[in-house]
Scaffold this active site. Structure first.
Site, mmCIF file in Angstrom:
data_model
loop_
_atom_site.group_PDB
_atom_site.id
_atom_site.type_symbol
_atom_site.label_atom_id
_atom_site.label_comp_id
_atom_site.label_asym_id
_atom_site.label_seq_id
_atom_site.Cartn_x
_atom_site.Cartn_y
_atom_site.Cartn_z
ATOM 1 N N HIS A 199 43.495 36.207 34.413
ATOM 2 C CA HIS A 199 42.636 37.246 34.975
ATOM 3 C C HIS A 199 41.236 37.200 34.382
ATOM 4 O O HIS A 199 40.266 37.561 35.029
ATOM 5 C CB HIS A 199 43.287 38.621 34.813
ATOM 6 C CG HIS A 199 44.413 38.820 35.775
ATOM 7 N ND1 HIS A 199 45.712 38.559 35.441
ATOM 8 C CD2 HIS A 199 44.413 39.162 37.077
ATOM 9 C CE1 HIS A 199 46.471 38.769 36.506
ATOM 10 N NE2 HIS A 199 45.712 39.137 37.514
ATOM 11 N N ARG A 306 41.647 45.249 43.201
ATOM 12 C CA ARG A 306 42.528 45.287 42.023
ATOM 13 C C ARG A 306 42.321 46.626 41.319
ATOM 14 O O ARG A 306 41.558 46.727 40.348
ATOM 15 C CB ARG A 306 42.197 44.130 41.069
ATOM 16 C CG ARG A 306 42.632 42.763 41.573
ATOM 17 C CD ARG A 306 42.428 41.701 40.507
ATOM 18 N NE ARG A 306 43.121 40.475 40.809
ATOM 19 C CZ ARG A 306 42.590 39.420 41.431
ATOM 20 N NH1 ARG A 306 41.330 39.458 41.816
ATOM 21 N NH2 ARG A 306 43.306 38.338 41.661
ATOM 22 N N ARG A 343 45.263 47.698 46.229
ATOM 23 C CA ARG A 343 46.504 47.231 45.600
ATOM 24 C C ARG A 343 46.863 48.226 44.495
ATOM 25 O O ARG A 343 46.017 48.532 43.651
ATOM 26 C CB ARG A 343 46.253 45.841 45.015
ATOM 27 C CG ARG A 343 47.495 45.030 44.741
ATOM 28 C CD ARG A 343 47.852 44.873 43.305
ATOM 29 N NE ARG A 343 46.857 44.383 42.409
ATOM 30 C CZ ARG A 343 46.699 43.087 42.041
ATOM 31 N NH1 ARG A 343 47.458 42.162 42.559
ATOM 32 N NH2 ARG A 343 45.796 42.768 41.157
ATOM 33 N N ASN A 466 48.355 33.130 42.920
ATOM 34 C CA ASN A 466 48.236 32.981 41.461
ATOM 35 C C ASN A 466 49.598 33.187 40.803
ATOM 36 O O ASN A 466 50.020 32.412 39.942
ATOM 37 C CB ASN A 466 47.248 34.000 40.879
ATOM 38 C CG ASN A 466 45.910 33.942 41.566
ATOM 39 O OD1 ASN A 466 45.556 32.927 42.137
ATOM 40 N ND2 ASN A 466 45.174 35.036 41.535
ATOM 41 N N ARG A 477 50.402 31.592 33.638
ATOM 42 C CA ARG A 477 49.078 31.272 34.178
ATOM 43 C C ARG A 477 47.955 31.464 33.163
ATOM 44 O O ARG A 477 46.836 30.991 33.375
ATOM 45 C CB ARG A 477 48.805 32.112 35.439
ATOM 46 C CG ARG A 477 48.805 33.599 35.180
ATOM 47 C CD ARG A 477 48.887 34.401 36.467
ATOM 48 N NE ARG A 477 47.595 34.869 36.908
ATOM 49 C CZ ARG A 477 47.417 35.787 37.851
ATOM 50 N NH1 ARG A 477 48.464 36.299 38.481
ATOM 51 N NH2 ARG A 477 46.228 36.164 38.208
ATOM 52 N N CYS A 514 45.495 36.000 49.187
ATOM 53 C CA CYS A 514 44.469 36.662 48.365
ATOM 54 C C CYS A 514 44.424 36.089 46.949
ATOM 55 O O CYS A 514 43.666 36.570 46.113
ATOM 56 C CB CYS A 514 44.667 38.166 48.340
ATOM 57 S SG CYS A 514 46.182 38.664 47.532
HETATM 58 C C1 PEP Z 1 47.852 36.760 42.825
HETATM 59 O O1 PEP Z 1 48.813 36.826 42.052
HETATM 60 O O2 PEP Z 1 47.580 35.727 43.480
HETATM 61 C C2 PEP Z 1 46.964 37.913 43.001
HETATM 62 C C3 PEP Z 1 46.034 37.905 43.919
HETATM 63 O O3 PEP Z 1 47.081 38.958 42.153
HETATM 64 P P1 PEP Z 1 46.593 38.902 40.633
HETATM 65 O O4 PEP Z 1 45.773 37.678 40.438
HETATM 66 O O5 PEP Z 1 45.817 40.140 40.385
HETATM 67 O O6 PEP Z 1 47.882 38.870 39.879
HETATM 68 MG MG MG Z 2 49.458 38.741 41.337
#
Ligand code: PEP
Ligand code: MG
Length: 582
Positions: A199, A306, A343, A466, A477, A514
């Site tokens: 993030h 977000r 979200r 993601n 990640r 997204c």
């Molecule tokens: C994702 O997981 O691809 C997403 C868009 O949400 P975040 O990156 O906030 O977990």
């Molecule tokens: Mg996510």
């Protein structure tokens, strides 16, 4: 001496500036500039803290029982001597006076220098003194009365008196701290830890600031004030570059800026492919004001707000219903009737809630109490957020989007609480859109494998690539150690994505991506080949992706795509991809 460090490029562009070092977690302190004119008061604060520790040590020494081991008083004597050495306070005071660093920042900067010098000493006795110095410094910092909750990005200010741009160098930066840098004139970020889809990286990209993460020992090898060139395209950090290199990179910087200006011409072009397929580009935002840029760049809505960034790292309690409603309404108003997918809170894993606030702990593991799992264990907080979103829906197209769903019973419980929130508002006589749309994020492989469950129950789907990649490939990640295995091209990922998009399209349920894949122009044609028509990304990527779309022919891409899907061997896949993108 010039040297280069390599890491993971996460946000493009070239930054040139002087390093501002954020000290390691072991001595985490707040970092901010003292206001001009208050340098002497800050220096005094540091001297008083030294005095305080001196008294503390005296008291400890006097309080020692007669039979206390000799080492105890020897240890206190050593600490007393370190404290009495004027050199320990001298440099920090200079840093306060010349660079306006706050006292704790100045002291930790000097401490890091000293520890580095001690690390080179061979003599084991002297080497051990490094620990004593660290302990003394920790006592002084404690005396400066810095509480943990004072740590926060919003406190950061660039050392503007240096008169040049600054590049943040840190062991790690939390996503909310990164967001705190938004108002400040930092020109780049370098961190030891982090991955492409963390993030922190996502926020850096949204700020359009070059960033390189996972540079391992950057915060140890770079010193405060070093000149740096940060190449966010190649993941290179050049430390102490010579004039020739600086001149070359400055030229490159000008070229990049020229290209960006040229891209602006696409702002008003219709988003369609060569064979006239309409594509919708939505924006991902972290803060309500991001919507202004999103609209300017032609986004047709907010595909992902977000909302958790409204809650993270707050010093007081969580945002209440009224505060949330105002923020959601602001986005809805700024989007002038375009859809806004709010979200619901996705905290946990690398997005921890702040130390303040009356909320229970969230999980720190990506497999832990995250997102909707957490919201369902905190029904009152969840209901408050749902009521705020519902109230905003009276003013425009606010929609509810739920993260990290996997189980039918989670879906049941979510809808039960949405109904309850509606009833509560009806009792109060407050207006909202009775038919508010509710969407699900598909970001757990289990959800992707039982997609009809989601198709039947939700108004729209949004694929969070993601997390989908993280969970499908079992890769954290945010962990740089496995960052090389985070692979959107893995055949399993391509098959999962193609299957989700295909099933949703056949059922006529709107589906978007997204995750970061949607904003990567290198992947645009691949997603078009899967039949994707709704992309949601940071506004900084909108025009780059649009340019790819304008040059694509969906008919041809779709015809060539089956070969990509069936190519499990890397060479076969490379060939099929080459053909697809030709
Ligand atoms: C994702 O997981 O691809 C997403 C868009 O949400 P975040 O990156 O906030 O977990
Ligand atoms: Mg996510």
């Amino acid at each position: 001496m010039t040297f280069a460090l390599h890491g993971i490029p996460v946000s493009k562009g070239i930054a040139i500036g002087k390093a501002v070092l954020i000290s390691r977690a072991a001595l985490e302190v707040s970092h901010h500039l003292v206001e001009p004119g208050k340098e002497e008061a800050e220096a005094q604060k540091l001297l008083e803290a030294f005095n305080h520790v001196r008294l503390e040590l005296d008291q400890l020494r006097m309080g020692l029982p007669k039979d206390a081991p000799q080492e105890m008083s020897a240890f206190l004597d050593v600490h007393g001597m370190i404290l009495a050495d004027p050199a320990l306070a001298e440099k920090p005071i200079k840093l306060i006076r010349t660079q306006r660093l706050n006292a704790a920042w100045a002291l930790t900067t000097e401490l890091n220098d000293l520890l580095e010098q001690f690390a080179e000493i061979e003599d084991p006795y002297l080497k051990e003194r490094a620990n004593d110095i660290r302990q003394v410094a920790e006592r002084v910092i404690k005396a400066l009365n810095l509480r943990r909750e004072e740590i926060g990005g919003s406190d950061f200010l660039p050392p503007s008196d240096i008169g040049v741009k600054s590049i943040i160098v840190a062991h790690d930066i939390a996503p909310h701290d990164m967001l705190g840098f938004k108002e400040h004139a930092f020109t780049g970020f370098v961190t030891d830890l982090g991955g492409k889809a963390s993030h922190t990286a996502i926020v850096a990209r949204s700020m359009e600031i070059p960033a390189v993460v996972g540079v391992r020992h950057a915060s140890e090898m770079i010193r405060h004030g070093d000149w740096l060139i940060l190449d966010g395209e190649r993941g290179i950090v050049v430390v102490a570059p010579d004039e020739q290199l600086l001149a070359e990179y400055r030229k490159l910087q000008t070229q990049v800026a020229k290209k960006a200006r040229k891209l602006q011409q696409l702002k008003h072009a219709k988003t369609e492919t060569l064979d006239r397929v309409d594509i919708e580009l939505f924006a991902n935002i972290e803060l309500p004001e991001d919507a202004i840029q999103a609209v300017k760049l032609g986004a047709v809505g907010v595909g992902l707000f977000r909302s958790e960034f409204l809650f993270m790292n707050r010093k007081q309690a969580l945002a209440d219903e009224e505060q949330q409603y105002q923020e959601y309404r602001r986005v809805v108003d700024l989007m002038h009737g375009l859809p806004v997918n709010i979200r619901t809170i996705d905290v946990g894993a690398d997005k921890a809630l702040g130390a303040g606030g009356d909320v229970s702990q969230t999980g720190t593991s990506p497999l832990g109490l995250r997102a909707i799992r957490w919201s369902l264990t905190e029904p009152e907080i969840f209901l408050t957020q749902l009521r705020a979103i519902l109230r905003a829906s009276a003013h425009g197209q606010a929609r509810i989007m739920i993260p990290m769903l996997a189980h039918a019973k989670e879906i049941d419980e979510t809808f039960r609480l949405i109904e309850k929130a509606k009833q509560q508002l009806s009792h109060r006589g407050q207006s909202f859109n009775q038919n508010i749309q509710v969407g699900a994020m598909i970001e757990i492989p289990a959800a992707a494998l039982v997609l009809p469950l989601f198709i039947n129950r939700f108004d729209f789907l949004s694929i969070g690539t993601n997390d989908l990649i993280q969970y499908a490939l079992a890769i954290d990640r945010a962990d740089h150690a496995v960052a090389h295995l985070y692979d959107p091209f893995h055949p399993a990922i391509l098959n999962l994505l193609a299957s989700i998009i295909d099933q949703a399209k056949r059922a006529n349920v709107p589906v978007a991506v997204c995750g970061e894949m949607a904003g990567d122009p290198a992947l645009t044609k691949l997603l078009l080949a899967m039949g994707l028509t709704d992309f949601s990304m940071h506004f900084s990527q909108l025009l780059l992706v649009k340019r790819e779309i304008l040059q694509a022919n969906v008919g041809i891409l779709k015809a060539r795509f089956p070969r990509v899907l069936k190519a499990y061997e890397p060479e076969a896949q490379a060939k099929a991809l080459e053909r697809l993108l030709a």
